[in-house]
Write a protein that holds these residues in place. Structure first.
Motif, mmCIF file in Angstrom:
data_model
loop_
_atom_site.group_PDB
_atom_site.id
_atom_site.type_symbol
_atom_site.label_atom_id
_atom_site.label_comp_id
_atom_site.label_asym_id
_atom_site.label_seq_id
_atom_site.Cartn_x
_atom_site.Cartn_y
_atom_site.Cartn_z
ATOM 1 N N ASN A 1 3.632 0.796 -10.152
ATOM 2 C CA ASN A 1 3.919 2.219 -9.920
ATOM 3 C C ASN A 1 2.950 2.842 -8.920
ATOM 4 O OD1 ASN A 1 4.071 1.671 -13.223
ATOM 5 N ND2 ASN A 1 5.960 2.309 -12.256
ATOM 6 N N GLU A 2 2.792 2.155 -7.788
ATOM 7 C CA GLU A 2 1.839 2.582 -6.782
ATOM 8 C C GLU A 2 2.528 2.881 -5.455
ATOM 9 O OE1 GLU A 2 -1.944 -0.134 -8.328
ATOM 10 O OE2 GLU A 2 -0.540 -0.965 -6.859
ATOM 11 N N LEU A 3 1.786 3.520 -4.566
ATOM 12 C CA LEU A 3 2.227 3.700 -3.193
ATOM 13 C C LEU A 3 1.246 2.935 -2.312
ATOM 14 C CD1 LEU A 3 4.528 5.334 -1.796
ATOM 15 C CD2 LEU A 3 2.788 6.999 -1.167
ATOM 16 N N TRP A 4 1.787 1.994 -1.522
ATOM 17 C CA TRP A 4 0.958 1.142 -0.676
ATOM 18 C C TRP A 4 1.071 1.529 0.789
ATOM 19 C CZ3 TRP A 4 1.937 -4.708 -2.208
ATOM 20 C CH2 TRP A 4 1.428 -4.935 -3.496
ATOM 21 N N ARG A 5 -0.008 1.248 1.531
ATOM 22 C CA ARG A 5 0.026 1.268 2.987
ATOM 23 C C ARG A 5 -0.293 -0.156 3.457
ATOM 24 N NH1 ARG A 5 -3.946 5.386 5.621
ATOM 25 N NH2 ARG A 5 -5.453 3.996 4.630
ATOM 26 N N ILE A 6 0.663 -0.741 4.154
ATOM 27 C CA ILE A 6 0.522 -2.138 4.580
ATOM 28 C C ILE A 6 0.283 -2.169 6.086
ATOM 29 C CG2 ILE A 6 1.578 -4.417 4.599
ATOM 30 C CD1 ILE A 6 3.454 -3.396 2.357
ATOM 31 N N HIS A 7 -0.851 -2.716 6.484
ATOM 32 C CA HIS A 7 -1.173 -2.829 7.903
ATOM 33 C C HIS A 7 -0.430 -4.022 8.510
ATOM 34 C CE1 HIS A 7 -4.584 0.085 7.664
ATOM 35 N NE2 HIS A 7 -4.568 -0.320 6.407
ATOM 36 N N ASN B 1 1.931 1.960 10.288
ATOM 37 C CA ASN B 1 1.676 1.182 9.075
ATOM 38 C C ASN B 1 2.896 1.332 8.177
ATOM 39 O OD1 ASN B 1 -1.142 0.547 9.694
ATOM 40 N ND2 ASN B 1 -1.509 2.733 9.330
ATOM 41 N N LEU B 2 3.211 0.279 7.452
ATOM 42 C CA LEU B 2 4.378 0.293 6.579
ATOM 43 C C LEU B 2 3.991 0.822 5.204
ATOM 44 C CD1 LEU B 2 7.391 -0.472 6.330
ATOM 45 C CD2 LEU B 2 6.644 -2.740 5.523
ATOM 46 N N ASN C 1 -1.479 -6.592 9.910
ATOM 47 C CA ASN C 1 -2.077 -7.879 9.561
ATOM 48 C C ASN C 1 -1.892 -8.235 8.089
ATOM 49 O OD1 ASN C 1 -3.854 -6.165 8.258
ATOM 50 N ND2 ASN C 1 -5.631 -6.684 9.516
ATOM 51 N N GLY C 2 -1.193 -7.379 7.339
ATOM 52 C CA GLY C 2 -0.918 -7.654 5.932
ATOM 53 C C GLY C 2 -1.904 -7.025 4.965
ATOM 54 N N LYS C 3 -2.971 -6.406 5.493
ATOM 55 C CA LYS C 3 -3.949 -5.748 4.619
ATOM 56 C C LYS C 3 -3.278 -4.584 3.882
ATOM 57 C CE LYS C 3 -8.361 -3.210 4.772
ATOM 58 N NZ LYS C 3 -7.836 -1.902 4.323
ATOM 59 N N ILE C 4 -3.593 -4.445 2.592
ATOM 60 C CA ILE C 4 -2.958 -3.438 1.752
ATOM 61 C C ILE C 4 -3.968 -2.396 1.292
ATOM 62 C CG2 ILE C 4 -1.744 -3.014 -0.424
ATOM 63 C CD1 ILE C 4 -0.670 -5.897 -0.197
ATOM 64 N N ASP C 5 -3.627 -1.122 1.482
ATOM 65 C CA ASP C 5 -4.377 -0.012 0.895
ATOM 66 C C ASP C 5 -3.514 0.604 -0.200
ATOM 67 O OD1 ASP C 5 -6.363 -0.289 2.903
ATOM 68 O OD2 ASP C 5 -5.218 1.005 4.258
ATOM 69 N N THR C 6 -4.056 0.763 -1.387
ATOM 70 C CA THR C 6 -3.339 1.454 -2.456
ATOM 71 C C THR C 6 -3.645 2.937 -2.340
ATOM 72 O OG1 THR C 6 -3.471 -0.479 -3.912
ATOM 73 C CG2 THR C 6 -2.995 1.644 -4.935
ATOM 74 N N LEU C 7 -2.647 3.728 -1.972
ATOM 75 C CA LEU C 7 -2.852 5.151 -1.724
ATOM 76 C C LEU C 7 -2.853 5.963 -3.008
ATOM 77 C CD1 LEU C 7 -0.627 5.699 1.455
ATOM 78 C CD2 LEU C 7 -3.040 5.032 1.309
ATOM 79 N N ILE C 8 -2.031 5.574 -3.957
ATOM 80 C CA ILE C 8 -1.938 6.354 -5.199
ATOM 81 C C ILE C 8 -1.311 5.493 -6.297
ATOM 82 C CG2 ILE C 8 0.307 7.307 -4.518
ATOM 83 C CD1 ILE C 8 -0.455 9.855 -6.018
ATOM 84 N N THR C 9 -1.785 5.709 -7.512
ATOM 85 C CA THR C 9 -1.202 5.013 -8.657
ATOM 86 C C THR C 9 -0.992 5.937 -9.854
ATOM 87 O OG1 THR C 9 -1.412 3.064 -10.087
ATOM 88 C CG2 THR C 9 -3.428 4.279 -9.610
ATOM 89 N N ASP C 10 -1.609 7.141 -9.826
ATOM 90 C CA ASP C 10 -1.414 8.073 -10.932
ATOM 91 C C ASP C 10 -1.466 9.508 -10.428
ATOM 92 O OD1 ASP C 10 -4.163 8.993 -10.833
ATOM 93 O OD2 ASP C 10 -4.726 7.169 -11.892
#
Length: 300
Positions: free
Chosen positions: A104-110, A95-96, A112-121
């Motif tokens: 100001n977040e950290l994303w995990r991009i699958h 995953n990217l 297929n383009g689906k996005i998980d927001t891993l952290i924002t604070d």
């Protein structure tokens, strides 16, 4: 006896110089030249190679993630509206991960383009702006969090005054500060054996090495070189590649081996790509470049 000792010292010094010069010659493939693949972007950053050697990179002002296809040397858009992504890195499941600077977040991009927001604070305070990323063998995530005021932000100052390096545990349940006391941490890369982490403090024009402990914490901060860096990578020989005025290569002892000049005002980042991980992929201003190497990048 003094003459004998002097002779030994001179011989060792000569051998070291010859070895250093020899490595300089062998880093880049004989006859290979720097190739400008494209120059139609605003500001390129964050290159990361997938398991097939394709390289994903960002064009932050245009809010895009692009993909360089190693098979045919073409570039296509992977994602529009990419959260103003800056640094990228692939996790151990391919995953990217993206340092999404917009909020100001950290994303995990699958794929297929689906996005998980891993952290924002962190502890209820908004992060400064995750910048660069490295993932260890266990799946733990290190990222730098400097503060660069963006014209697309509504806020005008940081919630967290310190500029730290953070670690997210492999289960993604815990985040902790693992390095502090830095002016503006930026580039980050770890060794393949997972024992050492390099962090560039571009604000103080220094790069440090740290020992990685079993639980992901860092110790033994050591000055690696009196040079900061925007981005960085490592090759199979343990050489460290720093960016800024072109690409500068150091061996694991912090000795400069070579500078690769880039005809741009700034060289932002660098990684290895290609089918055999032996193509140096460089982002610089509105361009991306490739250079055929004799060394190669490393994967788990």
């Amino acid at each position: 006896m003094k003459f004998y000792n002097r002779l030994i010292f001179t011989s060792l010094l000569f051998a070291a110089i010859v070895s250093c010069k020899s490595q300089q010659k062998t880093l880049v493939t004989d006859g290979s030249e720097l190739v400008q693949v494209a120059n139609n972007f605003s500001f390129t950053e964050g290159p990361a190679s997938d398991k097939n050697g394709n390289v994903y990179f960002t064009d932050q002002p245009n809010n895009k993630i692009l993909k360089w296809n190693q098979a045919d040397n073409s570039i296509n858009t992977f994602m529009e509206s990419s959260g103003r992504a800056n640094g990228l890195y692939f996790d151990n499941d391919q995953n990217l991960l993206a340092a999404a600077d917009d909020k100001n977040e950290l994303w995990r991009i699958h794929e297929n383009g689906k996005i998980d927001t891993l952290i924002t604070d962190f502890e209820g305070k908004k992060l400064n702006g995750p910048n660069d990323i490295w993932v260890d063998k266990k799946g733990g995530i290190y990222f730098t969090d400097p503060y660069y005021q963006r014209d697309y932000w509504t806020r005008k100052e940081a919630d967290i005054k310190e500029k730290n390096v953070y670690y997210i545990s492999p289960d993604l349940k815990n985040i902790s500060i693992v390095a502090k006391g830095l002016a503006q941490p930026n580039g980050i890369i770890g060794t393949p054996n997972g024992k050492k982490l390099y962090v560039a403090d571009i604000g103080d024009k220094k790069t440090y090495s740290y020992s990685i402990q079993e639980n992901g914490t860092l110790s033994d901060r050591t000055l690696f070189t009196d040079m900061g860096s925007d981005g960085m990578t490592i090759d199979n020989l343990g050489n460290i590649y720093l960016t800024g005025e072109g690409v500068t290569i150091f061996n694991s002892k912090g000795e400069q081996l070579k500078n690769i000049p880039i005809n741009e005002n700034w060289t932002a980042n660098v990684t290895f790509g290609g089918k055999n991980q032996d193509v140096l992929f460089i982002t610089a201003m509105g361009s991306v470049y490739t250079l055929q190497m004799n060394v190669h990048g490393v994967r788990y």
